[in-house]
Design a protein around this motif. Structure first.
Motif, PDB file in Angstrom:
ATOM      1  N   ASP A  27       0.833  -1.213   0.000  1.00 52.58           N
ATOM      2  CA  ASP A  27       0.000   0.000   0.000  1.00 52.58           C
ATOM      3  C   ASP A  27       0.861   1.253   0.000  1.00 52.58           C
ATOM      4  N   ASP A  28       0.273   2.345  -0.511  1.00 56.28           N
ATOM      5  CA  ASP A  28       0.973   3.633  -0.453  1.00 56.28           C
ATOM      6  C   ASP A  28       1.133   4.046   0.995  1.00 56.28           C
ATOM      7  N   GLU A  29       2.209   4.774   1.224  1.00 58.10           N
ATOM      8  CA  GLU A  29       2.429   5.263   2.593  1.00 58.10           C
ATOM      9  C   GLU A  29       1.980   6.714   2.729  1.00 58.10           C
ATOM     10  N   ILE A  60       8.526   3.872 -15.356  1.00 58.34           N
ATOM     11  CA  ILE A  60       9.950   3.721 -15.032  1.00 58.34           C
ATOM     12  C   ILE A  60      10.740   3.478 -16.324  1.00 58.34           C
ATOM     13  N   MET A  61      10.152   2.719 -17.246  1.00 62.49           N
ATOM     14  CA  MET A  61      10.853   2.451 -18.519  1.00 62.49           C
ATOM     15  C   MET A  61      10.870   3.688 -19.406  1.00 62.49           C
ATOM     16  N   LYS A  62       9.780   4.425 -19.399  1.00 64.57           N
ATOM     17  CA  LYS A  62       9.630   5.547 -20.333  1.00 64.57           C
ATOM     18  C   LYS A  62      10.182   6.865 -19.784  1.00 64.57           C
ATOM     19  N   LYS A  63      10.110   7.048 -18.461  1.00 66.43           N
ATOM     20  CA  LYS A  63      10.522   8.321 -17.811  1.00 66.43           C
ATOM     21  C   LYS A  63       9.964   9.536 -18.555  1.00 66.43           C
ATOM     22  N   SER A  78      -2.512  11.067 -10.502  1.00 62.07           N
ATOM     23  CA  SER A  78      -1.499  12.014 -10.987  1.00 62.07           C
ATOM     24  C   SER A  78      -0.378  12.160  -9.961  1.00 62.07           C
ATOM     25  N   VAL A  79      -0.738  12.205  -8.671  1.00 65.04           N
ATOM     26  CA  VAL A  79       0.326  12.290  -7.655  1.00 65.04           C
ATOM     27  C   VAL A  79       1.163  11.008  -7.688  1.00 65.04           C
ATOM     28  N   TYR A  80       0.483   9.872  -7.792  1.00 61.15           N
ATOM     29  CA  TYR A  80       1.209   8.598  -7.839  1.00 61.15           C
ATOM     30  C   TYR A  80       2.175   8.588  -9.034  1.00 61.15           C
ATOM     31  N   MET A  81       1.670   8.957 -10.211  1.00 65.00           N
ATOM     32  CA  MET A  81       2.504   8.885 -11.427  1.00 65.00           C
ATOM     33  C   MET A  81       3.646   9.893 -11.387  1.00 65.00           C
ATOM     34  N   SER A  82       3.442  11.011 -10.654  1.00 62.98           N
ATOM     35  CA  SER A  82       4.468  12.061 -10.635  1.00 62.98           C
ATOM     36  C   SER A  82       5.784  11.563 -10.028  1.00 62.98           C
ATOM     37  N   LYS A  83       5.705  10.463  -9.264  1.00 61.91           N
ATOM     38  CA  LYS A  83       6.933   9.928  -8.653  1.00 61.91           C
ATOM     39  C   LYS A  83       7.857   9.298  -9.700  1.00 61.91           C
ATOM     40  N   TYR A  84       7.300   9.002 -10.875  1.00 63.42           N
ATOM     41  CA  TYR A  84       8.058   8.219 -11.863  1.00 63.42           C
ATOM     42  C   TYR A  84       8.319   8.978 -13.164  1.00 63.42           C
ATOM     43  N   LEU A  85       8.189  10.305 -13.113  1.00 69.30           N
ATOM     44  CA  LEU A  85       8.474  11.103 -14.319  1.00 69.30           C
ATOM     45  C   LEU A  85       9.983  11.200 -14.502  1.00 69.30           C
ATOM     46  N   GLY A  86      10.392  11.608 -15.704  1.00 70.55           N
ATOM     47  CA  GLY A  86      11.796  11.961 -15.881  1.00 70.55           C
ATOM     48  C   GLY A  86      12.078  13.212 -15.066  1.00 70.55           C
ATOM     49  N   GLU A  87      13.366  13.518 -14.862  1.00 70.87           N
ATOM     50  CA  GLU A  87      13.715  14.684 -14.041  1.00 70.87           C
ATOM     51  C   GLU A  87      13.155  15.962 -14.671  1.00 70.87           C
ATOM     52  N   GLY A  88      12.415  16.708 -13.896  1.00 71.08           N
ATOM     53  CA  GLY A  88      11.820  17.948 -14.414  1.00 71.08           C
ATOM     54  C   GLY A  88      10.529  17.718 -15.186  1.00 71.08           C
ATOM     55  N   GLY A  89      10.040  16.487 -15.183  1.00 69.61           N
ATOM     56  CA  GLY A  89       8.817  16.145 -15.927  1.00 69.61           C
ATOM     57  C   GLY A  89       7.567  16.789 -15.324  1.00 69.61           C
ATOM     58  N   LYS A  90       6.547  16.944 -16.161  1.00 71.37           N
ATOM     59  CA  LYS A  90       5.299  17.608 -15.730  1.00 71.37           C
ATOM     60  C   LYS A  90       4.090  16.766 -16.134  1.00 71.37           C
ATOM     61  N   ILE A  91       2.999  17.006 -15.405  1.00 77.90           N
ATOM     62  CA  ILE A  91       1.732  16.330 -15.714  1.00 77.90           C
ATOM     63  C   ILE A  91       0.648  17.377 -15.954  1.00 77.90           C
ATOM     64  N   GLY A 112       2.852  18.821  -2.094  1.00 75.74           N
ATOM     65  CA  GLY A 112       3.940  19.647  -2.634  1.00 75.74           C
ATOM     66  C   GLY A 112       4.178  19.442  -4.116  1.00 75.74           C
ATOM     67  N   LYS A 113       3.086  19.123  -4.878  1.00 78.63           N
ATOM     68  CA  LYS A 113       3.261  18.805  -6.299  1.00 78.63           C
ATOM     69  C   LYS A 113       2.644  19.858  -7.222  1.00 78.63           C
ATOM     70  N   SER A 114       2.309  21.023  -6.666  1.00 78.93           N
ATOM     71  CA  SER A 114       1.636  22.038  -7.494  1.00 78.93           C
ATOM     72  C   SER A 114       2.479  22.529  -8.670  1.00 78.93           C
ATOM     73  N   GLN A 115       3.800  22.469  -8.525  1.00 80.02           N
ATOM     74  CA  GLN A 115       4.667  22.910  -9.627  1.00 80.02           C
ATOM     75  C   GLN A 115       4.804  21.827 -10.705  1.00 80.02           C
ATOM     76  N   VAL A 116       4.366  20.627 -10.374  1.00 76.66           N
ATOM     77  CA  VAL A 116       4.555  19.486 -11.290  1.00 76.66           C
ATOM     78  C   VAL A 116       3.248  19.120 -11.998  1.00 76.66           C
ATOM     79  N   ILE A 117       2.129  19.253 -11.274  1.00 72.33           N
ATOM     80  CA  ILE A 117       0.844  18.782 -11.807  1.00 72.33           C
ATOM     81  C   ILE A 117      -0.090  19.965 -12.025  1.00 72.33           C
TER      82      ILE A 117
END
Ligand SMILES: C[S@@+](CC[C@H](N)C(=O)[O-])C[C@H]1O[C@@H](n2cnc3c(N)ncnc32)[C@H](O)[C@@H]1O
Length: 224
Positions: A27-29, A60-63, A78-91, A112-117
């Protein structure tokens, strides 16, 4: 005449397989786990655990650097997927329901994901038309099931060559397998449209697609 005992046996074994697989999933923590638990409690549809694990491996394969999601709900995926973006990636994620958009933005902020999503409120069919060509390298299609086929031309337009398109709930608890006439009348349009969508993504020369019976059915397509 359908053999009803056969259908329930099939379903039982699918459920057993699913719970067996789920028993291996952690499970997610923390806050993300709380968002998931609250969504389940409030009957907000969120991606199934097995689906989530499959998507994680693809990410993880695609980043991906630019990920498009259609169907935000309360922001869990979206929060879950944001953990696996390439560096600097956005949603960029699209949600119709105003109340859910508010909850999603609050959840995203809390993590703390407002800058990413970036959550866009509106009907995905309309919002998609405002997005630029070939801007995304990963798309997760998870909104109104009867609309996938209508989203499709724009999803193809905004995803770049080599991009991945994941479509969730394509088997709809097995209903898609049934004949048009054995499905409840009110579900027939969705049934027919989902079949049309599956035909389209498996016969379009611009895509390579695999349909998997993971979760509620997932199609993974790669744009050539
Ligand atoms: C299955 S839920 C999304 C779950 C989310 N991806 C997750 O796993 O956490 C589908 C969402 O699509 C939204 N939706 C339905 N029709 C839509 C439309 N036409 N445009 C945008 N969103 C829509 C619903 O309000 C719902 O919140």
């Amino acid at each position: 005449m359908q053999d009803v005992s056969k259908i329930s046996t099939d379903k039982l074994s699918l459920e057993r397989i699913s719970s067996f697989i789920k028993s291996y999933i952690t499970d997610d923590e923390g806050e993300l786990g709380r968002i998931y638990a609250t969504a389940i409690q409030d009957k907000v549809p969120v991606m199934r655990k097995e689906t989530r694990e499959l998507i994680k491996t693809q990410l993880i394969m695609k980043k991906p650097m630019q990920l498009l999601e259609i169907g935000t709900a309360v922001g869990y995926s979206s929060v879950y997927m944001s953990k696996y973006l390439g560096e600097g990636g956005k949603i960029t994620t699209i949600e119709l329901d105003e109340e859910r958009v508010k909850i999603a933005r609050a959840n995203i902020e809390k993590l703390g994901k407002s800058q990413v999503i970036n959550v866009l409120q509106g009907d995905a069919y309309e919002v998609l038309k405002t997005l630029p060509d070939e801007a995304y390298d990963f798309a997760f299609v998870d909104a109104a099931k009867g609309q996938y086929v209508n989203y499709y031309p724009d999803v193809m337009r905004v995803v770049k060559s080599g991009g991945v398109i994941i479509s969730d709930n394509v088997l709809q608890d097995g209903d898609v397998l049934e004949s048009h006439f054995t499905v409840d009348k009110r579900n027939r349009t969705i049934h027919d449209r989902m079949r049309e969508y599956l035909y389209t993504i498996t016969h379009d020369d611009r895509l390579d697609t695999a349909i998997l019976s993971v979760g509620d059915g997932v199609a993974i397509s790669v744009k050539r």
